[in-house]
Write a protein that holds these residues in place. Structure first.
Motif, mmCIF file in Angstrom:
data_model
loop_
_atom_site.group_PDB
_atom_site.id
_atom_site.type_symbol
_atom_site.label_atom_id
_atom_site.label_comp_id
_atom_site.label_asym_id
_atom_site.label_seq_id
_atom_site.Cartn_x
_atom_site.Cartn_y
_atom_site.Cartn_z
ATOM 1 N N LEU A 1 0.855 -1.178 0.000
ATOM 2 C CA LEU A 1 0.000 0.000 0.000
ATOM 3 C C LEU A 1 0.892 1.228 0.000
ATOM 4 O O LEU A 1 1.573 1.511 0.991
ATOM 5 C CB LEU A 1 -0.904 -0.011 1.230
ATOM 6 N N VAL A 2 0.916 1.948 -1.103
ATOM 7 C CA VAL A 2 1.819 3.085 -1.265
ATOM 8 C C VAL A 2 1.079 4.370 -0.918
ATOM 9 O O VAL A 2 0.086 4.732 -1.556
ATOM 10 C CB VAL A 2 2.363 3.149 -2.708
ATOM 11 N N THR A 3 1.570 5.071 0.101
ATOM 12 C CA THR A 3 0.965 6.318 0.524
ATOM 13 C C THR A 3 2.071 7.283 0.930
ATOM 14 O O THR A 3 3.247 6.997 0.753
ATOM 15 C CB THR A 3 -0.032 6.087 1.685
ATOM 16 N N GLY A 4 1.695 8.423 1.465
ATOM 17 C CA GLY A 4 2.687 9.407 1.879
ATOM 18 C C GLY A 4 2.094 10.802 1.867
ATOM 19 O O GLY A 4 0.876 10.983 1.846
ATOM 20 N N THR A 5 2.972 11.788 1.867
ATOM 21 C CA THR A 5 2.521 13.173 1.888
ATOM 22 C C THR A 5 1.987 13.574 0.516
ATOM 23 O O THR A 5 2.376 13.017 -0.514
ATOM 24 C CB THR A 5 3.676 14.087 2.295
ATOM 25 N N GLY A 6 1.077 14.543 0.502
ATOM 26 C CA GLY A 6 0.473 14.986 -0.747
ATOM 27 C C GLY A 6 1.490 15.562 -1.712
ATOM 28 O O GLY A 6 2.365 16.332 -1.329
ATOM 29 N N GLY A 7 1.395 15.176 -2.972
ATOM 30 C CA GLY A 7 2.268 15.712 -4.005
ATOM 31 C C GLY A 7 3.668 15.141 -4.022
ATOM 32 O O GLY A 7 4.542 15.647 -4.745
ATOM 33 N N ALA A 8 3.919 14.073 -3.262
ATOM 34 C CA ALA A 8 5.276 13.516 -3.185
ATOM 35 C C ALA A 8 5.564 12.518 -4.295
ATOM 36 O O ALA A 8 6.700 12.059 -4.422
ATOM 37 C CB ALA A 8 5.495 12.855 -1.831
ATOM 38 N N GLY A 9 4.563 12.163 -5.105
ATOM 39 C CA GLY A 9 4.792 11.221 -6.192
ATOM 40 C C GLY A 9 4.348 9.807 -5.869
ATOM 41 O O GLY A 9 4.956 8.843 -6.343
ATOM 42 N N ARG A 10 3.276 9.673 -5.091
ATOM 43 C CA ARG A 10 2.802 8.341 -4.710
ATOM 44 C C ARG A 10 2.423 7.506 -5.934
ATOM 45 O O ARG A 10 2.799 6.338 -6.030
ATOM 46 C CB ARG A 10 1.576 8.444 -3.792
ATOM 47 N N THR A 11 1.680 8.107 -6.853
ATOM 48 C CA THR A 11 1.216 7.359 -8.014
ATOM 49 C C THR A 11 2.383 6.864 -8.860
ATOM 50 O O THR A 11 2.410 5.711 -9.309
ATOM 51 C CB THR A 11 0.282 8.241 -8.867
ATOM 52 N N THR A 12 3.368 7.727 -9.087
ATOM 53 C CA THR A 12 4.538 7.339 -9.879
ATOM 54 C C THR A 12 5.288 6.188 -9.224
ATOM 55 O O THR A 12 5.657 5.201 -9.878
ATOM 56 C CB THR A 12 5.484 8.537 -10.056
ATOM 57 N N LEU A 13 5.524 6.286 -7.910
ATOM 58 C CA LEU A 13 6.278 5.238 -7.221
ATOM 59 C C LEU A 13 5.473 3.949 -7.102
ATOM 60 O O LEU A 13 6.040 2.861 -7.138
ATOM 61 C CB LEU A 13 6.708 5.736 -5.845
ATOM 62 N N ALA A 14 4.155 4.062 -6.973
ATOM 63 C CA ALA A 14 3.329 2.856 -6.952
ATOM 64 C C ALA A 14 3.418 2.133 -8.299
ATOM 65 O O ALA A 14 3.568 0.904 -8.356
ATOM 66 C CB ALA A 14 1.884 3.214 -6.628
ATOM 67 N N ALA A 15 3.336 2.889 -9.387
ATOM 68 C CA ALA A 15 3.433 2.287 -10.722
ATOM 69 C C ALA A 15 4.803 1.656 -10.939
ATOM 70 O O ALA A 15 4.915 0.550 -11.473
ATOM 71 C CB ALA A 15 3.155 3.346 -11.783
ATOM 72 N N ALA A 16 5.862 2.348 -10.501
ATOM 73 C CA ALA A 16 7.216 1.810 -10.668
ATOM 74 C C ALA A 16 7.410 0.552 -9.829
ATOM 75 O O ALA A 16 8.099 -0.390 -10.241
ATOM 76 C CB ALA A 16 8.249 2.874 -10.294
ATOM 77 N N THR A 17 6.825 0.522 -8.641
ATOM 78 C CA THR A 17 6.935 -0.657 -7.780
ATOM 79 C C THR A 17 6.264 -1.863 -8.424
ATOM 80 O O THR A 17 6.801 -2.976 -8.418
ATOM 81 C CB THR A 17 6.307 -0.369 -6.405
ATOM 82 N N ALA A 18 5.068 -1.653 -8.982
ATOM 83 C CA ALA A 18 4.378 -2.750 -9.661
ATOM 84 C C ALA A 18 5.161 -3.202 -10.893
ATOM 85 O O ALA A 18 5.273 -4.404 -11.168
ATOM 86 C CB ALA A 18 2.969 -2.307 -10.059
ATOM 87 N N LEU A 19 5.709 -2.256 -11.629
ATOM 88 C CA LEU A 19 6.495 -2.599 -12.814
ATOM 89 C C LEU A 19 7.737 -3.398 -12.439
ATOM 90 O O LEU A 19 8.103 -4.354 -13.132
ATOM 91 C CB LEU A 19 6.895 -1.321 -13.561
#
Length: 400
Positions: free
Chosen positions: A5-23
């Protein structure tokens, strides 16, 4: 299966890092699924339009699905309306059509939890990565199943359901379904669904990963977030520091900014010595598409869960320590890394204890032994809240 479960502070790039982790998982040969509630940002990052009905193929081994809370809400509401049709007719209610339904606040949370439960129950995936909301919202979302189940038990106690055997007879006499019967039937369905979601969240293969940028307030912000996650028993497996500038720049502005980031990075490592801290370089742009996400795979994305989940259920971190022989007390130890004394609150209400950490709160039912005790004190020691209980002579079993 591992769930990150990828979360964190707003605007830190959660979506990008979640996608990279899955990739990264897919690149290692795992069957990986990315779940997201976002509409445009995930599609921009992946470079592919996402469907809501079924996972969309992104790359070899990687699929992604966009969760549609509106569609989920409409399905659930229409199903409820159909089940309650007789009672609604009795009240003279006019049914709502599908095309006039719009989701209510909170629908996104339940839709995400439902999708997470479905992915966990599937045999199609080795790794599920979830692009979660900002950290404070994620903590509340992960606490939601337990809270709703507690409300259901208080409002519709299971022991009172024994009288349901009489309700079909009463319903036949009245000619319409009894409202109480419908309530208990709905409560049973909700309990089953919520219990399955809770098992998914509590699974030993489920962990939370925090994403942040290196700024002056990052350590203080994440300290509160980690304490809130620990309060609800959520395991944090790592900290990802995103968009780090290269050091040693000849440009005074970039050198000063990089120096500030390095200072913040050092503070984060000192604040969280027990967590892996992963560094992600700034690419000079926001990654778009699989090829650009590949550039991040040398960092934290390549480490989607270096510690394999242990077999069997995860032990309850709230452990009771028996000190009766030495100190005459029992101690309930609550791990709260990052918690501060000034933000702690503790209240006992009957057989329950209410623990507050900053803006987060959790209510737990006391273990049977502690119900026969009184709270005699509490203290924060080495990142854990230790609640001391003294046996009540009137309730504690007496030895001969």
């Amino acid at each position: 299966m591992r769930i990150v479960l990828v979360t964190g502070t707003g605007g830190a790039g959660r979506t990008t890092l979640a996608a990279a982790t899955a990739l990264a998982g897919a690149r290692r040969g795992e069957r990986a699924l990315l779940l997201t509630t976002g509409s445009s940002a995930p599609e921009t990052v992946l470079g592919t339009p996402l469907g809501a009905d079924a996972p969309t193929p992104i790359a070899a081994g990687l699929h992604a699905r966009r969760i549609d809370p509106g569609d989920r809400f409409r399905q659930e509401f229409l199903a409820f309306q159909e089940r309650a049709g007789a009672a609604l007719d009795l009240l003279g209610a006019a049914p709502l059509d599908e095309d006039e339904l719009t989701e209510l606040p909170g629908s996104e949370d339940f839709a995400l939890l439902h999708a997470l439960r479905g992915a966990h129950a599937s045999d199609d995936w080795d790794l599920v990565v979830v692009d979660m909301p900002p950290a404070a919202e994620t903590i509340r979302l992960l606490a939601l199943p337990a809270q709703v189940r507690r409300y259901l038990r208080r409002l519709l106690p299971p022991e009172r359901q024994a009288a349901r055997a009489l309700r079909p007879v009463l319903a036949q006499l009245a000619g319409v379904p009894m409202p109480a019967q419908k309530l208990y039937e709905a409560a049973e369905r909700w309990e089953t669904e919520l219990a399955a979601v809770q098992r998914t969240i509590d699974d030993p293969g489920t962990s939370v990963r925090l994403v942040t940028e290196a700024g002056p307030v990052a350590a203080a912000t994440l300290r509160s977030i980690r304490a809130g996650l620990a309060l609800h028993g959520r395991r944090t497996d790592g900290l990802v520091v995103n968009r780090l500038l290269p050091t040693g720049s000849a440009d005074p502005f970039l050198a000063a900014l990089s120096g500030s980031q390095q200072t913040a990075l050092k503070a984060l490592r000192e604040e969280f010595p027990d967590l892996p801290v992963h560094e992600v370089p700034h690419l000079g742009r926001d990654p778009q598409g699989v090829d650009e996400l590949d550039e991040l795979l040398g960092g934290p994305a390549g480490e989607t869960g270096v510690d394999e989940p242990a077999g069997g259920p995860r032990p309850d971190p709230w452990a009771v320590e028996d000190r009766l022989a030495t100190d005459g007390i029992l101690v309930w130890r609550v791990p709260l890394p990052g918690a501060e004394r000034r933000g702690l609150g503790l209240v006992r209400r009957g057989d329950e204890i209410v623990v507050t950490v900053g803006r987060f709160r959790r209510i737990r039912t006391l273990p049977s032994a502690l119900r026969r005790c009184t709270v005699s004190g509490a203290g924060l020691h080495d990142g854990a809240l230790e609640i001391r209980f003294t046996p009540d002579p009137d309730l504690w079993p007496k030895s001969d």
